[in-house]
Structure formats: structure tokens, C-alpha cells
Design a protein around this motif. Sequence first.
Motif, PDB file in Angstrom:
ATOM      1  N   VAL A 135       0.849  -1.199   0.000  1.00 16.00           N
ATOM      2  CA  VAL A 135       0.000   0.000   0.000  1.00 16.00           C
ATOM      3  C   VAL A 135       0.882   1.246   0.000  1.00 16.00           C
ATOM      4  O   VAL A 135       1.832   1.341   0.772  1.00 16.00           O
ATOM      5  N   GLY A 136       0.537   2.208  -0.873  1.00  9.94           N
ATOM      6  CA  GLY A 136       1.382   3.384  -1.032  1.00  9.94           C
ATOM      7  C   GLY A 136       2.661   3.021  -1.752  1.00  9.94           C
ATOM      8  O   GLY A 136       3.742   3.559  -1.465  1.00  9.94           O
ATOM      9  N   VAL A 141       0.013  -7.543   3.991  1.00  9.03           N
ATOM     10  CA  VAL A 141      -0.224  -6.164   3.557  1.00  9.03           C
ATOM     11  C   VAL A 141       0.877  -5.316   4.175  1.00  9.03           C
ATOM     12  O   VAL A 141       1.115  -5.370   5.383  1.00  9.03           O
ATOM     13  N   SER A 142       1.583  -4.566   3.339  1.00 11.30           N
ATOM     14  CA  SER A 142       2.651  -3.692   3.834  1.00 11.30           C
ATOM     15  C   SER A 142       2.299  -2.238   3.572  1.00 11.30           C
ATOM     16  O   SER A 142       1.678  -1.901   2.560  1.00 11.30           O
ATOM     17  N   MET A 143       2.692  -1.396   4.520  1.00 13.98           N
ATOM     18  CA  MET A 143       2.511   0.055   4.414  1.00 13.98           C
ATOM     19  C   MET A 143       3.831   0.711   4.816  1.00 13.98           C
ATOM     20  O   MET A 143       4.123   0.839   5.999  1.00 13.98           O
ATOM     21  N   PHE A 144       4.637   1.088   3.839  1.00 11.56           N
ATOM     22  CA  PHE A 144       5.908   1.736   4.131  1.00 11.56           C
ATOM     23  C   PHE A 144       5.742   3.244   3.958  1.00 11.56           C
ATOM     24  O   PHE A 144       5.588   3.744   2.847  1.00 11.56           O
ATOM     25  N   HIS A 145       5.751   3.952   5.072  1.00 13.08           N
ATOM     26  CA  HIS A 145       5.608   5.412   5.085  1.00 13.08           C
ATOM     27  C   HIS A 145       4.377   5.848   4.288  1.00 13.08           C
ATOM     28  O   HIS A 145       4.422   6.790   3.504  1.00 13.08           O
ATOM     29  N   HIS A 146       3.311   5.134   4.535  1.00 15.25           N
ATOM     30  CA  HIS A 146       2.019   5.462   3.920  1.00 15.25           C
ATOM     31  C   HIS A 146       1.049   6.054   4.928  1.00 15.25           C
ATOM     32  O   HIS A 146       0.275   6.963   4.596  1.00 15.25           O
ATOM     33  N   LEU A 147       1.086   5.563   6.158  1.00 15.78           N
ATOM     34  CA  LEU A 147       0.096   5.972   7.151  1.00 15.78           C
ATOM     35  C   LEU A 147       0.174   7.466   7.456  1.00 15.78           C
ATOM     36  O   LEU A 147      -0.830   8.079   7.834  1.00 15.78           O
ATOM     37  N   GLU A 148       1.355   8.055   7.268  1.00 16.91           N
ATOM     38  CA  GLU A 148       1.502   9.501   7.492  1.00 16.91           C
ATOM     39  C   GLU A 148       0.578  10.314   6.577  1.00 16.91           C
ATOM     40  O   GLU A 148       0.165  11.419   6.922  1.00 16.91           O
ATOM     41  N   HIS A 149       0.281   9.761   5.398  1.00 17.74           N
ATOM     42  CA  HIS A 149      -0.518  10.486   4.404  1.00 17.74           C
ATOM     43  C   HIS A 149      -2.020  10.235   4.545  1.00 17.74           C
ATOM     44  O   HIS A 149      -2.816  10.918   3.906  1.00 17.74           O
ATOM     45  N   ALA A 150      -2.391   9.259   5.356  1.00 19.59           N
ATOM     46  CA  ALA A 150      -3.800   8.861   5.435  1.00 19.59           C
ATOM     47  C   ALA A 150      -4.611   9.887   6.225  1.00 19.59           C
ATOM     48  O   ALA A 150      -4.242  10.230   7.351  1.00 19.59           O
ATOM     49  N   PRO A 151      -5.715  10.385   5.677  1.00 19.30           N
ATOM     50  CA  PRO A 151      -6.555  11.319   6.435  1.00 19.30           C
ATOM     51  C   PRO A 151      -7.052  10.729   7.753  1.00 19.30           C
ATOM     52  O   PRO A 151      -7.190  11.436   8.737  1.00 19.30           O
TER      53      PRO A 151
END
Length: 327
Positions: free
Chosen positions: A120-121, A182-192
Motif C-alpha cells: 500500500v502506497g 499487507v505492507s505500508m511503508f511510510h504510507h500511514l503519514e498520508h492517510a486522512p
Amino acid sequence: MPTSPLTPQITTPHDPFQEPRRADCPWCGSRSLRTRLRAPDPLRHRAGTFVLDECGDCAHTFQNPRLTAEGFAFFHRDFYERQLEELVTRVLSPRAVRRRHRATARRLSALREPESWLDVGTGHARFPEAAKEFFPYTSFDGLDPTARVEQALLEGRVEEAHRGYLTTPGTAARLRARYDVVSMFHHLEHAPDPRAELGAALTVLRPGGHLVVEVTDPRCAFATLLGRWWLPYGQPRHLHLVPRANLRAELERMGCSVLVTDRTSPHVPYDLTAAVTLSLNHAHPLVQLAATPVGDLAWGLDQGFAPLLRRTCFSNAYRIVARKNAG
């Protein structure tokens, strides 16, 4: 702890790209807020200021007022498709980025060989490209809000490309229980809404599957040392910086078992180099040339001290690996 952000106090926004400023923490609801950072866009130096507030109770850091969906789409597209990639190339070579992705994949190779993996991202899907060396029988898909994921599909780095967010209406339902990882590499920072994004990730994950989340550590000492020039603050793109304890507790509340908490290997040695680069971004070319030795020194310090700094409060990121429990 609430399961979704509370309704913000309505005030008059000063920018059509920004929501009303809120008076409470979107993570725990506390009204004990303090301003942590007030700074303009560090890359383009446009008019306007972006603010990060920190909760005095849970330490969650968030952009306040937050960008609207339209504002975020504008800055995300403008920043990512042009200036961010140029900046990253100046701070981290493509070889260094690939080494980092390979090192991450090697650490994750302790996981049972998954059949399917959603990154993801994913951007240009450089992580799936590197991870295939360690997971040769895994099918990698990518999800990203930009057209980069579609280009990654054309170039064979992912097998399926999904455009948008996990919280985009219909996406999680369409991908329900399809993935082992499911991987999220430096994606959660952008999530509203980070909670909603985590919930959607668990929706597309099979029972017993693994969620890998890597994010900026807001407790990093470089944030205090460098202030507005600390690149991971990421304004105006970063909407949330989630403390490690908060993320771990939330995953456990959602029915996960946290297997790994790592704040050593995710550290990216670029803090000083990026700060010098950002501060000189709009300087006269002669000034930039004269400052080349300073940039070289910053790079040398970042690289030379990385083995030590990644084991201290100067580590700038952390990673959590969690297993989705059955039932």
C-alpha cells in the motif's frame, strides 16, 4: 479510546485547501494540544503556513488545520510527481534506496512464504521489485493514489495495480481477504484517517496474515534538533505522525498480535543531508556551489554515524509486524 476521529470544532478556514482547525486530538479526543511546528512549505516557499499540533495526553502529532481532500490531492500530485523524487535523488541514490528495500525484504523473509502480498502506497513499486528476490513465489500487487502504480504494472513490478486508498469506497470490499501480507511503508503519514486505513488493511488481509507498518517516529531527536528542516515532518503532505505506543495499542485493540517492533533497521540515514538540501533549495547557484562541502560533510555524518544513531533516540522511523488473529 474512540474508534474514529471526533468531530472537529468548526472555525473559519483561512485557505480553501484547508479544513477548519480542530480543538481536539483526532486520536484520543483530548483538548490538551500544543503547536509543535509552524512552517511554510520547505520546498517551494509559497505563501502560507502549515501547522503540526501535538496532543499533550497521547503525543499524537497531526496537521491542524488539515488539508482538504482537494488540497491534499493537489499537493500530493505536485510534490510527488516532480519535486519529491528530485529531492530524494539528491539525498539518497537509487542504489541506496534499493539496498534499503532489499534489507527490509530480507528481514521480512522470516515470514512464512505468502501467496499474495499487497504493498500500500507503493509508488513505483520499488519494494515489490526488490522483495521478489526473497519471495520468488509470491504475487505482489500495488496500491497507490498516483499514476505511478499503473506505470509499475506496465513495467512488470506488480501483477495488479489499484489506484487510490484502501479507504476509497468499495476498495476494501473488493479486495476482502485476498492477501497474506499487507505492507505500508511510510504510507500511514498520508492517510486522512489512520485508524480507518488500518481497519481497511485488516479487511483485505486473511486471518493469520501479517500486516507490516513502517512510519516516521515523531519521537526522533532530529525533529527537535532540525525543526522545520527535518524532512520527515513532510509538510504539507504528512497529516499524522503516530507514536509507536499508540500504533501498537491500536493494532492490539483491532484484534492483532504484535510480533515485531523494530526502531533500529528502519532508520534512514539522511536527516542532516536533507536538512542542508532543503535549506539551500532556493539559494543562488553560487551559494549552493559554495555550500557543497557542507552537504558532503552532512552526508558523511549521516552515513558514518548511522550504525550508532539507529540504536538511539535519533532513529527516525519504526516498523511493526502484526498478525491478524483468526475470528
